[in-house]
Design an enzyme around this catalytic site. Structure first.
Site, PDB file in Angstrom:
ATOM      1  N   CYS A  43       0.845  -1.196   0.000  1.00 20.12           N
ATOM      2  CA  CYS A  43       0.000   0.000   0.000  1.00 20.12           C
ATOM      3  C   CYS A  43       0.884   1.251   0.000  1.00 20.12           C
ATOM      4  O   CYS A  43       1.991   1.243   0.531  1.00 20.12           O
ATOM      5  CB  CYS A  43      -0.910   0.007   1.223  1.00 20.12           C
ATOM      6  SG  CYS A  43      -2.091   1.390   1.220  1.00 20.12           S
ATOM      7  N   ASP A  45       0.399   3.745   1.734  1.00 21.78           N
ATOM      8  CA  ASP A  45       0.333   4.317   3.082  1.00 21.78           C
ATOM      9  C   ASP A  45       1.742   4.551   3.650  1.00 21.78           C
ATOM     10  O   ASP A  45       2.566   3.633   3.676  1.00 21.78           O
ATOM     11  CB  ASP A  45      -0.448   3.346   3.989  1.00 21.78           C
ATOM     12  CG  ASP A  45      -0.842   3.982   5.309  1.00 21.78           C
ATOM     13  OD1 ASP A  45       0.059   4.484   6.018  1.00 21.78           O
ATOM     14  OD2 ASP A  45      -2.035   3.969   5.646  1.00 21.78           O
ATOM     15  N   ARG A  47       2.819   4.762   6.509  1.00 22.53           N
ATOM     16  CA  ARG A  47       3.160   4.059   7.755  1.00 22.53           C
ATOM     17  C   ARG A  47       3.646   2.640   7.507  1.00 22.53           C
ATOM     18  O   ARG A  47       3.929   1.911   8.456  1.00 22.53           O
ATOM     19  CB  ARG A  47       1.940   4.037   8.678  1.00 22.53           C
ATOM     20  CG  ARG A  47       1.449   5.413   9.072  1.00 22.53           C
ATOM     21  CD  ARG A  47       0.078   5.352   9.690  1.00 22.53           C
ATOM     22  NE  ARG A  47      -0.927   4.845   8.752  1.00 22.53           N
ATOM     23  CZ  ARG A  47      -2.203   4.617   9.054  1.00 22.53           C
ATOM     24  NH1 ARG A  47      -2.621   4.831  10.288  1.00 22.53           N
ATOM     25  NH2 ARG A  47      -3.038   4.172   8.143  1.00 22.53           N
ATOM     26  N   HIS A  99      -2.276  -3.996   5.060  1.00 20.38           N
ATOM     27  CA  HIS A  99      -2.107  -3.584   6.461  1.00 20.38           C
ATOM     28  C   HIS A  99      -3.461  -3.268   7.085  1.00 20.38           C
ATOM     29  O   HIS A  99      -4.352  -2.736   6.420  1.00 20.38           O
ATOM     30  CB  HIS A  99      -1.187  -2.369   6.563  1.00 20.38           C
ATOM     31  CG  HIS A  99      -1.736  -1.121   5.936  1.00 20.38           C
ATOM     32  ND1 HIS A  99      -2.274  -0.102   6.672  1.00 20.38           N
ATOM     33  CD2 HIS A  99      -1.861  -0.747   4.636  1.00 20.38           C
ATOM     34  CE1 HIS A  99      -2.691   0.853   5.858  1.00 20.38           C
ATOM     35  NE2 HIS A  99      -2.457   0.501   4.617  1.00 20.38           N
ATOM     36  N   CYS A 102      -6.142   0.073   6.803  1.00 18.97           N
ATOM     37  CA  CYS A 102      -5.924   0.605   5.449  1.00 18.97           C
ATOM     38  C   CYS A 102      -7.086   1.539   5.048  1.00 18.97           C
ATOM     39  O   CYS A 102      -8.244   1.112   5.003  1.00 18.97           O
ATOM     40  CB  CYS A 102      -5.803  -0.545   4.456  1.00 18.97           C
ATOM     41  SG  CYS A 102      -5.446   0.016   2.776  1.00 18.97           S
TER      42      CYS A 102
HETATM   43 CO    CO Z   1      -3.491   1.130   2.939  1.00 20.53          CO
END
Ligand code: CO
Length: 217
Positions: A43, A45, A47, A99, A102
């Site tokens: 992803c 993302d 993090r 994750h 998400c």
């Molecule tokens: Co995500």
């Protein structure tokens, strides 16, 4: 320039100095070429940085990141990265990593209109539709977590249906493909599929066996 941007460039100078202190030939070797063992499909993302959470270094991992770590068969970026990684770099493993928490999966669970992005997240909605008999009985937090896991498993299946992966397996070559989920709350990665290196799990209609009778009209 804003202070934060300048900080990034100062950080880079510190990175160079630290690497050279450890190994004066570090960048010379890095510039000679890449031979990664892994392709990471994760992803976007911020993090979930693949190198930090797996302890890998520059040169170890080829990376493709999208919203909700989707393997969409019409995405030319994904297909090009996949073909290059498997056929040229000959990566040994492809890891699809989702994750918990998400935002893309969460958005796909609701009925809010997000505009164009909803077209991308449709793949997650389709997974939710397909698995509704097991998802619909869960309360929302558990359903969110299970959809994250099912989404990863589905993207591993989608990978196995690509020509690139099927051609490699038919020739008796790697990669093995893996589905993992990262838990933001604990920092741990967990496997959600086995190590898959053959197309026996794929439905017959999704396998390519040889030359076809011509392109469909
Ligand atoms: Co995500």
């Amino acid at each position: 320039m804003s202070g934060r941007i300048e900080q990034l460039l100062r950080n880079n100078q510190a990175f160079v100095a630290a690497q050279l202190a450890l190994d004066p030939g570090y960048f010379e070797k890095l510039s000679e070429g890449q031979h990664p063992e892994f392709l990471w499909i994760g992803c976007s993302d911020c993090r979930v940085p693949p190198d930090s959470i797996t302890g890998t270094e520059p040169g170890d991992m080829f990376v493709h990141r999208t919203l909700a770590n989707l393997v969409v068969q019409t995405n030319m970026t994904l297909l090009s990265v996949l073909q290059y990684a498997v056929e040229v770099l000959q990566v040994q493993h492809v890891i699809v990593c989702g994750h918990y928490g998400c935002g893309g999966v969460k958005a796909a669970m609701g009925d809010a209109d997000h505009g164009l992005i909803d077209n991308w997240l449709r793949t997650v909605k389709d997974t939710q539709d397909y698995f509704w008999p097991q998802l619909g009985v869960l309360e929302e937090a558990a359903r969110f977590r299970r959809l994250v896991e099912l989404n990863v498993i589905e993207q591993v299946n989608n990978l196995g249906k690509t020509h690139v992966i099927q051609d490699a397996w038919k020739a008796g070559r790697r990669p093995m493909i893996h589905g993992w989920v990262f838990d933001l709350a604990s920092g741990f990665l967990r496997r959600h599929t086995g190590e898959i290196n053959g197309n026996h799990a794929i439905h017959e209609v999704c396998k390519f066996h040889g030359a076809g009778a011509g392109a469909p009209a």
